[in-house]
Design an enzyme around this catalytic site. Structure first.
Site, short mmCIF file in Angstrom:
data_model
loop_
_atom_site.label_atom_id
_atom_site.label_comp_id
_atom_site.label_asym_id
_atom_site.label_seq_id
_atom_site.Cartn_x
_atom_site.Cartn_y
_atom_site.Cartn_z
CG ASP A 1 -2.05 0.96 1.15
OD1 ASP A 1 -2.31 1.49 0.05
OD2 ASP A 1 -2.70 1.19 2.18
N GLY A 2 0.34 2.31 -0.61
CA GLY A 2 1.00 3.62 -0.53
C GLY A 2 1.64 4.11 -1.82
CD1 TRP B 1 7.50 6.60 -2.48
CD2 TRP B 1 7.06 7.01 -4.64
NE1 TRP B 1 8.70 6.70 -3.14
CE2 TRP B 1 8.46 6.94 -4.47
CE3 TRP B 1 6.54 7.26 -5.93
CZ2 TRP B 1 9.35 7.12 -5.53
CZ3 TRP B 1 7.44 7.43 -6.98
CH2 TRP B 1 8.82 7.35 -6.77
CG ASN C 1 -7.36 -2.41 -6.17
OD1 ASN C 1 -6.38 -3.12 -5.94
ND2 ASN C 1 -7.71 -1.44 -5.33
#
Ligand code: FPP
Length: 256
Positions: free
Chosen positions: A37-38, A42, A85
């Site tokens: 995740d992230g 980022w 998603n």
């Protein structure tokens, strides 16, 4: 480069080998799963597009897979695309599919050289043809490999997995835990020992709901594109500090 953050490459190498020897000296988890995740955050903090975050995230996939194989994990499972998603903007979904295809093309040789067996879990029939073809090709080519099993969770949902397993089990007999488990997409993989989530979120997000029953959880603040070899080793070192009791008392576990 200057300032307090600079670390000479030699020291980085030393840190990596020191961490490798430290985790190898203790019992390794057999099966590690990661919620990557992230990527979006980022990219956003760098003024870059979310897709660039995913691209950098695919570099972490390469580094972490290589390290997992190097230290001798039996199984690594990566949450690459959830059932939910599909609801993201078409452009982002399309870019993720493209990245997957590129990953399969570029990693095929390394997967084979390292005797990694590629496996998938999820409703992979929903993936576009150009991804399915590549997955099937690498899966078939690597089927006889006896090294680590790399499982990509694609169009994956834990609830969806349990529902289909219960339906399949009910077709053949009474729905009991063992019977249901035999129909999970993860059947045949070692039990899940460690579940890692990056980016500071502390949720399981429909990932390996059944399999996580007795897994240790490690949540790290690092965003997935920054999560590399030493971060994996750090998560494993954290796991190695834990006392796993599987519902027993501490005294029962230590007396053995
Ligand atoms: C979560 O970050 C990440 C994803 C939904 C996709 C993960 C995909 C990759 C790491 C790259 C492609 C995969 C392979 C196997 C090559 P997010 O977008 O939810 O980040 P955010 O929470 O910061 O927005």
């Amino acid at each position: 480069m200057g300032g307090a953050c600079y670390k000479p490459p030699v020291a980085e190498m030393d840190l990596l080998s020191w961490m490798e020897s430290r985790v190898r000296a203790r019992t390794l988890p057999r099966h590690v799963a990661i919620i990557m995740d992230g990527n979006g955050r980022w990219a956003e903090t760098r003024g870059r597009s979310r897709v660039e975050g995913h691209r950098e995230g695919s570099r972490s996939v390469r580094s972490v897979t290589r390290e997992a194989r190097k230290i001798g994990l039996e199984a690594l499972t990566l949450y690459a695309f959830s059932s939910q998603n599909w609801g993201r903007p078409d452009e982002e979904v399309g870019a993720l599919m493209q990245l997957l295809a590129e990953y399969l093309d570029s990693e095929r040789a390394e997967i084979m050289d390292n005797r990694i067996r590629l496996h998938t879990i999820g409703e992979t029939g929903r993936l576009p043809g150009f991804v399915r073809e590549r997955l099937e090709s690498v899966r078939a080519a690597s089927a006889g490999n006896d090294g680590m099993v790399l499982t990509l969770a694609l169009s994956y949902g834990g609830q969806e997995e349990i529902v289909q397993a219960a339906q399949a089990a009910a077709r053949v007999g009474p729905v009991e835990a063992d019977a249901l488990e035999a129909h999970l997409w993860t059947a045949g993989l070692p039990p899940l020992d460690l579940l890692v989530r990056t980016s500071g979120e502390r949720r399981i997000s429909n990932f390996l709901l059944w399999q996580a029953a007795y897994a240790e959880m490690v949540f790290v603040e690092t965003l997935w594109p920054d999560f590399r070899e030493t971060d994996l080793l750090g998560a494993i070192a954290d796991f190695q500090q834990r006392e796993r009791r599987f519902g027993l008392t501490a005294a029962q576990v230590t007396s053995g």
